[in-house]
Design a protein around this motif. Structure first.
Motif, PDB file in Angstrom:
ATOM      1  N   ASN A 134      44.999  49.131  88.493  1.00  0.00           N
ATOM      2  CA  ASN A 134      44.642  50.134  89.488  1.00  0.00           C
ATOM      3  C   ASN A 134      45.868  50.639  90.239  1.00  0.00           C
ATOM      4  N   VAL A 135      46.684  49.692  90.649  1.00  0.00           N
ATOM      5  CA  VAL A 135      47.900  50.090  91.353  1.00  0.00           C
ATOM      6  C   VAL A 135      48.787  50.932  90.446  1.00  0.00           C
ATOM      7  N   ILE A 187      47.863  52.921  87.916  1.00  0.00           N
ATOM      8  CA  ILE A 187      47.306  54.268  87.824  1.00  0.00           C
ATOM      9  C   ILE A 187      47.635  55.062  89.080  1.00  0.00           C
ATOM     10  N   ASP A 243      46.483  44.719  88.468  1.00  0.00           N
ATOM     11  CA  ASP A 243      47.593  45.646  88.644  1.00  0.00           C
ATOM     12  C   ASP A 243      47.336  47.023  88.032  1.00  0.00           C
TER      13      ASP A 243
END
Lengths: 231, 231
Positions: free
Chosen positions: B158-159, B161, B156
Motif C-alpha cells: 500500500n505504501v 502504491i 508495504d
DNA sequence: ATGTATCTCGTACACGGTACGAGTCGCCGT
DNA sequence: ACGGCGACTCGTACCGTGTACGAGATACAT
C-alpha cells in the motif's frame, strides 16, 4: 493603457496620519493594505476553499468596496500568489537536529512543508500552477545544501530534489483533495464499496491510508530517501 | 425535485430513426450523445486549456443549444470527470516485457500514464480533485499485482502504491504547468535569472530539467523503485 | 386520437472579474 | 491662502459564466 500599479508596487507611504492620531473612529476598520488583504484572503480560503474566494466576498470581509482592492493588488491571480507564498514560510529545523544529520534535516523540512499545506488545503493544488514564491525557493535551496552535504553526486542532486518535490506535492495534493471530497462522505463510501468488487485492492489500500496518512507519508519518504542515499 | 437524469444514466434507445434513414439532411450534425460530448470536450480542453472549456463553447462546437447538453450530462463537473477518464485508458504492457519482469511492467505503466497526461496537459492537475474513474483504478489494480509479485511485503504494498502515485502525480502536474506558463517565456526567463542570484541552485536544476524531463523522471523513478525493492 | 418517453433549446437569473472614471483627502510648493 | 497633485476609495456598468425552468418537438405504444 498602463495599469495603475502594474509592475512596480508602490507601497503607500506608511500612513503618517494614523501614526499621529491612534484611531479615527471607534469602530472603523484599519485601512486597507496589501498585508491585510492577503491575511483576509487566507482566512477566506481556509474557511470556504478555492471557490469561496471572490473579490466581492473579500471586500465585504474587509469592510471596503470591491474596486478598492484593485489599487493594492493587480488582480485575483495576484491575490492567489500572495496568499500562497504567505503560507509557506519555513523557520528552519529545530536545534535538536544536529547539522550532521542531513536526513533528519530533510525529513523535518519536508514534513513541515506538507503540514503547512495541509493546514491550508487549498494551497497544495494551487502551488504547481503559480509562480514559485521566495519561500518555496528557499526551501529548495535548503534541500539542495542538505543533499550535497549527504554526499550525493552533484549530477544526482537535481534529480533528488525533483523526486522529493514530486513526492511531497503528489502526496499533499492527493491528501488535501480527499479531505475536501469527504464532505459527501456517504456518497463516497457507497461509490467505493461498489467499486471494490471490481478492484479488490483499492478497498484495502484505502482503509490503510485512511487511518494513517502521516505514517504512510513518512514511510514512503523513507523508502525514497533510501533509494537516493549514496551507496 | 428529482433531476431529469440524476444517478441512473438512461442511455437513449439507440435512435432507431437514424438506423432507418441514413442522413436526414446533408450537413446535419450527428445527434448528440454522451460520447460525442466527451470527445469534443477533450478537443476543446486540448486546444484551450481548463478555462477554455465552457458549456457554451462546447455546445457551439457540437452545433447544438447549450441546454441540450444537460440532458446527456449532469453538469460541468460531470463533463470533466468523463473527459478525464476517457484520456487515461491503458492497454497493458507490450509483449516484449516478460511477466517475470515486474519492474519493467511497472515502469512501462507509469511512463505511459505520465505520457497520457502530458498529451492532455489539463488532465494532470484535474485528476486529484475528481473522483477516481475506472481507468485509473484499473492502473492501480495492476500496480498492486506487479508489486505483490515482486515479493514486497503485503503491509508495504500500500505504501509503495501510494509512493508511486505521489511521484507520478507530482512530476506530471509540475511538468504540465511548466509547459503552460511558458507562454510568457520571456517574463519567466527574466524572473528566474533575477531569482537565481539569491537561490543559486534553482537555475542549475531548471537547466537540467528543461533539457531532459523524461530522463529525470525515469531516473528518479529508478531511485524510488530501488528504495521500494525488497532487500 | 391520445398519451408518454425521449430529446432539444430559448429565456432568464444570479453571480463572477474587472474597466472606467468620479469622488475624497492630506500634503507641498508657491 | 491656494491650487494642484498623488494616494486611495468605490459606484456603476459590462460581459461571460453555469444552469433552472418550462415550452416545444418527435416517435412510438395503446
Amino acid at each position: 493603457m498602463a495599469a495603475k500599479r502594474s509592475g512596480a508596487r508602490s507601497k503607500r507611504s506608511q500612513r503618517i496620519s494614523e501614526l499621529l492620531q491612534p484611531v479615527q473612529e471607534p469602530h472603523s476598520e484599519p485601512p486597507l493594505s496589501r498585508e491585510r488583504i492577503v491575511a483576509t484572503a487566507v482566512e477566506l480560503l481556509d474557511a470556504q476553499g478555492v471557490d469561496g474566494l471572490t473579490m466581492r466576498r473579500l471586500a465585504d470581509r474587509l469592510g471596503s468596496g470591491v474596486m478598492s482592492l484593485y489599487w493594492h493588488v493587480d488582480n485575483k491571480e495576484d491575490v492567489f500568489d500572495l496568499a500562497l507564498d504567505s503560507v509557506l514560510e519555513y523557520r528552519g529545523p529545530p536545534q535538536i537536529v544536529e547539522s550532521q544529520d542531513w536526513r533528519g534535516e530533510v525529513v523535518h523540512m519536508l514534513e513541515d512543508w506538507r503540514a503547512s499545506m495541509l493546514r491550508h488545503p487549498w494551497s497544495a493544488s494551487l502551488l504547481p500552477r503559480r509562480a514559485l514564491g521566495p519561500n518555496i525557493l528557499g526551501r529548495l535551496e535548503l534541500l539542495s545544501k542538505s543533499l550535497s552535504r549527504a554526499g550525493i553526486a552533484d549530477a544526482d542532486v537535481n534529480v533528488a530534489i525533483w523526486s522529493l518535490w514530486n513526492y511531497v506535492m503528489g502526496a499533499t495534493i492527493t491528501r488535501a483533495s480527499f479531505d475536501r471530497s469527504d464532505d459527501d462522505r456517504a456518497a463516497a463510501q457507497q461509490r467505493l464499496t461498489r467499486l471494490s468488487e471490481r478492484y479488490p485492492t483499492i478497498e484495502r489500500t484505502r482503509l490503510l491510508l485512511d487511518n494513517d496518512w502521516d505514517g504512510a507519508f513518512r514511510k514512503g519518504l523513507g523508502f525514497l530517501l533510501d533509494g537516493l542515499s549514496p551507496r
